[in-house]
Design a protein around this motif. Structure first.
Motif, PDB file in Angstrom:
ATOM      1  N   ALA A   1       3.435  88.702 107.610  1.00 15.54           N
ATOM      2  CA  ALA A   1       3.054  87.885 108.762  1.00 15.54           C
ATOM      3  C   ALA A   1       1.716  87.186 108.513  1.00 15.54           C
ATOM      4  N   ARG A   2       0.751  87.911 107.971  1.00 14.67           N
ATOM      5  CA  ARG A   2      -0.547  87.327 107.678  1.00 14.67           C
ATOM      6  C   ARG A   2      -0.407  86.155 106.701  1.00 14.67           C
ATOM      7  N   CYS A   3       0.424  86.353 105.684  1.00 14.67           N
ATOM      8  CA  CYS A   3       0.624  85.287 104.697  1.00 14.67           C
ATOM      9  C   CYS A   3       1.247  84.061 105.350  1.00 14.67           C
ATOM     10  N   ARG A   4       2.195  84.284 106.243  1.00 15.54           N
ATOM     11  CA  ARG A   4       2.847  83.150 106.907  1.00 15.54           C
ATOM     12  C   ARG A   4       1.857  82.388 107.784  1.00 15.54           C
ATOM     13  N   ILE A   5       0.987  83.111 108.488  1.00 19.90           N
ATOM     14  CA  ILE A   5      -0.038  82.435 109.291  1.00 19.90           C
ATOM     15  C   ILE A   5      -0.962  81.634 108.389  1.00 19.90           C
ATOM     16  N   GLN A   6      -1.361  82.234 107.277  1.00 16.54           N
ATOM     17  CA  GLN A   6      -2.267  81.555 106.350  1.00 16.54           C
ATOM     18  C   GLN A   6      -1.628  80.294 105.781  1.00 16.54           C
ATOM     19  N   LEU A   7      -0.304  80.320 105.616  1.00 11.64           N
ATOM     20  CA  LEU A   7       0.400  79.181 105.030  1.00 11.64           C
ATOM     21  C   LEU A   7       0.882  78.189 106.094  1.00 11.64           C
ATOM     22  N   GLY A   8       0.461  78.388 107.352  1.00  8.08           N
ATOM     23  CA  GLY A   8       0.812  77.439 108.397  1.00  8.08           C
ATOM     24  C   GLY A   8       2.184  77.640 108.995  1.00  8.08           C
ATOM     25  N   GLN A   9       2.699  78.881 108.967  1.00 10.27           N
ATOM     26  CA  GLN A   9       4.010  79.191 109.541  1.00 10.27           C
ATOM     27  C   GLN A   9       3.870  80.305 110.590  1.00 10.27           C
ATOM     28  N   PRO A  10       3.065  80.100 111.625  1.00  5.33           N
ATOM     29  CA  PRO A  10       2.764  81.179 112.566  1.00  5.33           C
ATOM     30  C   PRO A  10       3.950  81.654 113.393  1.00  5.33           C
ATOM     31  N   THR A  11       4.933  80.766 113.651  1.00  6.90           N
ATOM     32  CA  THR A  11       6.058  81.194 114.486  1.00  6.90           C
ATOM     33  C   THR A  11       6.867  82.291 113.811  1.00  6.90           C
ATOM     34  N   HIS A  12       6.875  82.329 112.478  1.00  6.59           N
ATOM     35  CA  HIS A  12       7.604  83.368 111.760  1.00  6.59           C
ATOM     36  C   HIS A  12       6.847  84.695 111.750  1.00  6.59           C
ATOM     37  N   ALA A  13       5.568  84.652 112.101  1.00  4.39           N
ATOM     38  CA  ALA A  13       4.745  85.859 112.030  1.00  4.39           C
ATOM     39  C   ALA A  13       4.820  86.699 113.297  1.00  4.39           C
ATOM     40  N   GLU A  14       4.987  86.056 114.438  1.00  6.46           N
ATOM     41  CA  GLU A  14       4.898  86.766 115.727  1.00  6.46           C
ATOM     42  C   GLU A  14       5.828  87.970 115.818  1.00  6.46           C
TER      43      GLU A  14
END
Length: 383
Positions: free
Chosen positions: A297-310
């Protein structure tokens, strides 16, 4: 046949031991005076200054306190990692000693103590725990320098040093003492090399890479994280998953989505290969599927994909031990950041308002930095 115990590899020229000696001599202190002022023995400090013992963070701290000057980090960490990977460490020396014989029972107590301290880090704040663990590391380093022990026990003793050093580095980094954390990680990497444990050495360098990725030159962190994975080729499945996790995070921080995605897939593959028949090192006791999801999830937020992290973060937090206040708080900041980056600033502020900050009060600069960063993000309305 008795062996007097291998000493950690001598640092390269311009090493920290030389810097300690130069600082002492510049202040006009003899080695005997420095021993009295720092409460270390004169022979021990002599070994430190000549490179026969790697300076622990406690030694550096006391020199700085007594002399009133900062003393820098001895190594280029990227070069150190490369030398470790290539196996180019200089041969270890041996120093005859007439100390007490190290017995198996004493060593077992030391090994048990490391495990105890490692688990205490889950619930005890950095301010309280750091001086305790640093004191333990210093005492065991002195024991390695002064005691008499067999080759077999020497391997186990240096493993204790490496594991304590990793713990010191981790706690020091949490407390914001980044230079001391780096010194501890390098101390541990040298001890792991002396013990012949490449996987533990990879753990030390991977931990250092994680710090550098977060607060230093990200590209260096990525390179060291890659080095740790390659050099620890014989890692067991869960240990390998841990090293790969840190590589994935370094790749995300360097905005390298392809490497990050491939590495996260490799994390899953490695973790799925775990088996009751495979003995994992105790230091990976905490890594489970929820922790892996948090990192993804952290990686996805860092890469600009926050909806996949929630959903990953919500699920992980739902089952997390509430006694682990620092980790819960850290993961809540990532959930809050995910909300903020999707434009849901009210939800982000709600999460931030409900974080238990007792870990910050107990010394966690890491959690404070995260809260501050996400608070600024919600205040500016940035996506």
């Amino acid at each position: 046949m008795e062996d007097h115990g291998r000493l950690p590899p001598s640092p390269p020229s311009g090493d920290l031991g030389n810097q300690l000696r130069a600082a002492r001599e510049a202040a006009g202190h003899s080695l005997a005076t420095m021993a009295a002022l720092t409460h270390f023995s004169k022979p021990y400090l002599g070994h430190v200054e000549t490179g026969h013992r790697y300076p622990t963070p406690d030694v550096v701290d006391r020199y700085e306190q007594v002399l009133g000057v900062p003393i820098g980090i001895p190594h280029d960490p990227v070069r150190t990692a490369h030398e470790w990977l290539c196996g180019n460490q200089p041969p270890a020396g041996q120093t005859p000693r007439n100390g007490r014989r190290l017995g198996t029972a004493q060593l077992r107590r030391l090994e048990a103590r490391v495990i105890e301290l490692r688990h205490r880090d889950d619930v005890v704040g950095s301010r309280e725990l750091l001086p305790v663990v640093r004191g333990e590391l210093d005492a065991v380093c002195r024991l390695a320098d002064e005691a008499v022990y067999t080759d077999r026990l020497g391997v186990r003793l240096h493993t204790v040093i490496a594991e304590l050093a990793q713990l010191v580095g981790w706690i020091a980094s949490d407390a914001g003492h980044y230079r001391h954390a780096e010194q501890a990680y390098l101390t541990g990497a040298a001890a792991a090399d002396t013990a012949g444990d490449r996987v533990l050495g990879g753990q030390l360098l991977s931990s250092l890479a994680y710090q550098i990725t977060n607060v230093g030159k990200r590209e260096d962190g990525l390179l060291i994280a890659k080095t740790a994975v390659v050099g620890a080729a014989d890692a067991t499945p869960v240990a390998r998953a841990l090293l790969l996790e840190r590589l994935a995070w370094a790749a995300a921080r360097c905005h390298d989505p392809d490497t990050c995605r491939r590495t996260l897939d490799a994390v899953d593959d490695a973790y799925d290969q775990r088996s009751p028949g495979i003995s994992e090192p105790e230091w990976v006791y905490w890594l489970n599927r929820a922790e892996i999801d948090v990192m993804a999830a952290r990686c996805r937020i860092q890469l600009g994909q926050p909806t996949h992290a929630e959903p990953l973060l919500i699920h992980a937090l739902a089952g997390y031990n509430p006694d682990h206040v620092r980790e819960v708080g850290l993961y809540q900041t990532w959930l809050a950041e995910g909300y903020a980056r999707t434009g849901n600033h009210d939800a982000a502020r709600h999460i931030l308002d409900h974080i238990d900050t007792s870990a910050v009060d107990a010394g966690s600069i890491r959690l404070q930095r995260r809260i501050d960063a996400v608070t600024r993000l919600t205040a500016t309305g940035s996506h």
